[in-house]
Design a protein around this motif. Structure first.
Motif, PDB file in Angstrom:
ATOM      1  N   GLU A  68       0.825  -1.194   0.000  1.00 13.78           N
ATOM      2  CA  GLU A  68       0.000   0.000   0.000  1.00 13.78           C
ATOM      3  C   GLU A  68       0.870   1.259   0.000  1.00 13.78           C
ATOM      4  N   VAL A  69       0.396   2.287  -0.703  1.00 17.44           N
ATOM      5  CA  VAL A  69       1.066   3.583  -0.746  1.00 17.44           C
ATOM      6  C   VAL A  69       0.085   4.640  -0.241  1.00 17.44           C
ATOM      7  N   ARG A  70       0.460   5.320   0.830  1.00 20.16           N
ATOM      8  CA  ARG A  70      -0.360   6.382   1.412  1.00 20.16           C
ATOM      9  C   ARG A  70       0.456   7.667   1.476  1.00 20.16           C
ATOM     10  N   ALA A  71      -0.240   8.798   1.431  1.00 20.55           N
ATOM     11  CA  ALA A  71       0.417  10.101   1.548  1.00 20.55           C
ATOM     12  C   ALA A  71       0.758  10.374   3.006  1.00 20.55           C
ATOM     13  N   LEU A  75       7.896   8.635  -4.093  1.00 20.51           N
ATOM     14  CA  LEU A  75       7.937   7.413  -4.892  1.00 20.51           C
ATOM     15  C   LEU A  75       9.283   7.346  -5.594  1.00 20.51           C
ATOM     16  N   LYS A  76      10.110   6.405  -5.171  1.00 22.66           N
ATOM     17  CA  LYS A  76      11.432   6.222  -5.773  1.00 22.66           C
ATOM     18  C   LYS A  76      11.365   5.019  -6.701  1.00 22.66           C
ATOM     19  N   ILE A  77      11.859   5.192  -7.904  1.00 19.19           N
ATOM     20  CA  ILE A  77      11.780   4.138  -8.906  1.00 19.19           C
ATOM     21  C   ILE A  77      13.177   3.630  -9.226  1.00 19.19           C
ATOM     22  N   GLU A  78      13.368   2.329  -9.037  1.00 22.60           N
ATOM     23  CA  GLU A  78      14.590   1.651  -9.487  1.00 22.60           C
ATOM     24  C   GLU A  78      14.271   1.000 -10.825  1.00 22.60           C
ATOM     25  N   LEU A  96       9.607   2.110  -4.770  1.00 23.44           N
ATOM     26  CA  LEU A  96       9.957   2.037  -3.361  1.00 23.44           C
ATOM     27  C   LEU A  96       9.412   3.256  -2.629  1.00 23.44           C
ATOM     28  N   CYS A  97       8.870   3.026  -1.431  1.00 30.05           N
ATOM     29  CA  CYS A  97       8.441   4.086  -0.523  1.00 30.05           C
ATOM     30  C   CYS A  97       9.084   3.792   0.812  1.00 30.05           C
ATOM     31  N   ASP A  98       9.891   4.714   1.295  1.00 30.17           N
ATOM     32  CA  ASP A  98      10.614   4.485   2.551  1.00 30.17           C
ATOM     33  C   ASP A  98      11.375   3.158   2.515  1.00 30.17           C
ATOM     34  N   SER A  99      12.052   2.889   1.413  1.00 33.74           N
ATOM     35  CA  SER A  99      12.854   1.674   1.200  1.00 33.74           C
ATOM     36  C   SER A  99      12.024   0.393   1.163  1.00 33.74           C
TER      37      SER A  99
END
Length: 150
Positions: A68-71, A75-78, A96-99
């Motif tokens: 899940e992704v919440r505000a 958003l980091k993209i590898e 990735l969100c917060d690793s």
């Protein structure tokens, strides 16, 4: 080879759904933005299009929602090159969100000559650089079909 960290962006509040998390439609936006950065990185982006009329068109995608992704979130993209041939490029992205892995996305892109209105081989230098960057071994989620209910 390696993965590339070419793109990150903040989660936009207008991307949230009624449950307060990233709406499924908007997962594609940062992945698409990362693909543009990858194209620029390998010299086949918008400047290349302006000079040659050649572009990369998406043929197929597969998106997996992993977490899940919440505000608020960044958003980091590898990004990884998963394969390349004369005219096609297989790309994989991990969000990735917060690793923490939140989603994966893979796409098959076609090198297309918009002036000739047909597919065309990559320039040799670009294809060689892409081939030299192929990630091995590939992640286990690559090339997986949608699960079937039988």
């Amino acid at each position: 080879m390696v993965t590339f960290q070419l793109h990150e962006e903040p989660l936009q509040n207008n991307w949230l759904d009624a449950y307060g998390h990233l709406n499924e439609a908007y997962y594609l936006v940062p992945f698409s933005n990362a693909t543009w950065k990858l194209q620029d990185h390998f010299g086949v982006g918008t400047d290349y299009f302006d000079k040659t009329g050649c572009a990369l068109y998406t043929l197929e995608t597969h998106l997996r929602y992993v977490g899940e992704v919440r505000a608020p979130a960044t958003l980091k993209i590898e990004t990884a090159i998963l394969g390349v041939d004369a005219k096609r490029l297989h790309v994989g992205h991990t969000m990735l969100c917060d690793s923490r892995e939140c989603a994966t996305f893979e796409c098959m892109l076609l090198h297309y000559d918009t002036k000739a209105e047909r597919s065309a081989p990559f320039p040799n230098a670009a294809r060689s650089a892409l081939q030299d960057s192929i990630l091995m071994p590939t992640p286990d989620w690559v090339g997986q079909a949608l699960r079937r209910l039988v």
